[in-house]
Design an enzyme around this catalytic site. Sequence first.
Site, PDB file in Angstrom:
ATOM      1  N   HIS A 261      -2.100   7.247  -4.972  1.00  0.00           N
ATOM      2  CA  HIS A 261      -2.363   6.072  -4.134  1.00  0.00           C
ATOM      3  C   HIS A 261      -2.233   4.835  -5.006  1.00  0.00           C
ATOM      4  CE1 HIS A 261      -5.518   2.961  -3.305  1.00  0.00           C
ATOM      5  NE2 HIS A 261      -4.862   2.907  -2.156  1.00  0.00           N
TER       6      HIS A 261
ATOM      7  N   SER B  82       0.853  -1.184   0.000  1.00  0.00           N
ATOM      8  CA  SER B  82       0.000   0.000   0.000  1.00  0.00           C
ATOM      9  C   SER B  82       0.889   1.234   0.000  1.00  0.00           C
ATOM     10  CB  SER B  82      -0.911   0.008   1.231  1.00  0.00           C
ATOM     11  OG  SER B  82      -1.744   1.149   1.243  1.00  0.00           O
TER      12      SER B  82
ATOM     13  N   HIS C  18      -3.537   7.293 -17.073  1.00  0.00           N
ATOM     14  CA  HIS C  18      -4.559   6.353 -17.513  1.00  0.00           C
ATOM     15  C   HIS C  18      -4.059   5.482 -18.672  1.00  0.00           C
ATOM     16  CE1 HIS C  18      -8.308   7.180 -15.280  1.00  0.00           C
ATOM     17  NE2 HIS C  18      -7.743   8.359 -15.054  1.00  0.00           N
TER      18      HIS C  18
ATOM     19  N   ASN D 171      -2.325   0.376  -4.411  1.00  0.00           N
ATOM     20  CA  ASN D 171      -2.417  -0.767  -3.512  1.00  0.00           C
ATOM     21  C   ASN D 171      -2.719  -2.006  -4.330  1.00  0.00           C
ATOM     22  OD1 ASN D 171      -4.927  -2.473  -2.176  1.00  0.00           O
ATOM     23  ND2 ASN D 171      -3.207  -2.221  -0.774  1.00  0.00           N
TER      24      ASN D 171
ATOM     25  N   GLY E 189      -4.028  -4.251  12.728  1.00  0.00           N
ATOM     26  CA  GLY E 189      -2.789  -3.825  12.083  1.00  0.00           C
ATOM     27  C   GLY E 189      -2.109  -2.700  12.840  1.00  0.00           C
ATOM     28  N   ASN E 190      -0.938  -2.320  12.359  1.00  0.00           N
ATOM     29  CA  ASN E 190      -0.188  -1.232  12.967  1.00  0.00           C
ATOM     30  C   ASN E 190      -0.880   0.095  12.669  1.00  0.00           C
ATOM     31  OD1 ASN E 190       2.115   0.958  12.408  1.00  0.00           O
ATOM     32  ND2 ASN E 190       2.769  -0.387  14.076  1.00  0.00           N
TER      33      ASN E 190
ATOM     34  N   HIS F  99     -20.558  12.803   0.572  1.00  0.00           N
ATOM     35  CA  HIS F  99     -21.013  13.965   1.323  1.00  0.00           C
ATOM     36  C   HIS F  99     -20.494  15.282   0.734  1.00  0.00           C
ATOM     37  CE1 HIS F  99     -17.130  13.029   3.394  1.00  0.00           C
ATOM     38  NE2 HIS F  99     -17.039  14.344   3.501  1.00  0.00           N
TER      39      HIS F  99
END
Length: 284
Positions: free
Chosen positions: A118, A104, A151, A120, A268-269, A181
């Site tokens: 980002h 990640s 892309h 992952n 997890g951490n 939201h």
Amino acid sequence: MIELDPQQQRARAWFEELRDSICAEFEAIEREAGSDAAFEYIAWDRADPSGEPGGGGVRGVMKGKVFEKVGVNVSTVGGTFEGDFAKSIHGAGEDPRFFATGISLVAHMANPHVPAVHMNTRFLVTTKRWFGGGADLNPPIPHDEDTVDFHAHLQAACDAHDPAHYPRFKAWADDYFYIPHRNVHRGVGGIFYDHLDSADISAWEANFAFTQDVGRAFLEIYPKIVRRRMATPFTEADKAQQLEWRGRYAEFNLVYDRGTLFGLKTGGNIDAILMSLPPLATWS
């Protein structure tokens, strides 16, 4: 933790290899900018609710001249999901035992013209086996050239395996990386995929190869975008726009992101889970 089978071992080894390649490239960019910043690696262990060892991972973080804060984490964990959370995980409703390994990455950049990003990818085992992951670009100040190139590289990785992948996974990313939201998308998209069924050997090999190509595509294009934009002049207004945008990013990761929830629910951490949060952000 259970002993890893050959598929689990190969997946873990790939995610660690990809981590090493990405971190080396990011450190090279810092050198080009005249910075000696480097990743700091912190290993962590996880205890399963059963009391047995539950695996762990390594949290890598660098704070530099170009990368204001970038985290690249790898983890390999296993054990048993607690309570009703198992029912929300593919294949764990009847049997809460699980295994997960993956990488990640989240990068927040010093220059607002350089897009945050980002990425992952992961391999999970419950009563089913599957791959998931993706990558998405998150520019505070979008540049069409960067969006198109990002892309295009992801589409090429998809098309090499199945022409139906890119339109499907792009639409999935547009749907997933959305802040209801705020009624806005988190960035300019990318791809997102999950539950690529890998129960038989041929499917596993095909989906593992695809997941590797997604990682390679990210490694090829994102550093090019960083180098293209990292020396671009910016104003105080540009920086203010970046900090405001980072607030939206933080809202998504704390309210909607599945990976954040998975990490918290599986013990997890905490610092590794929340490394996706920006170092600075504003809300007006």
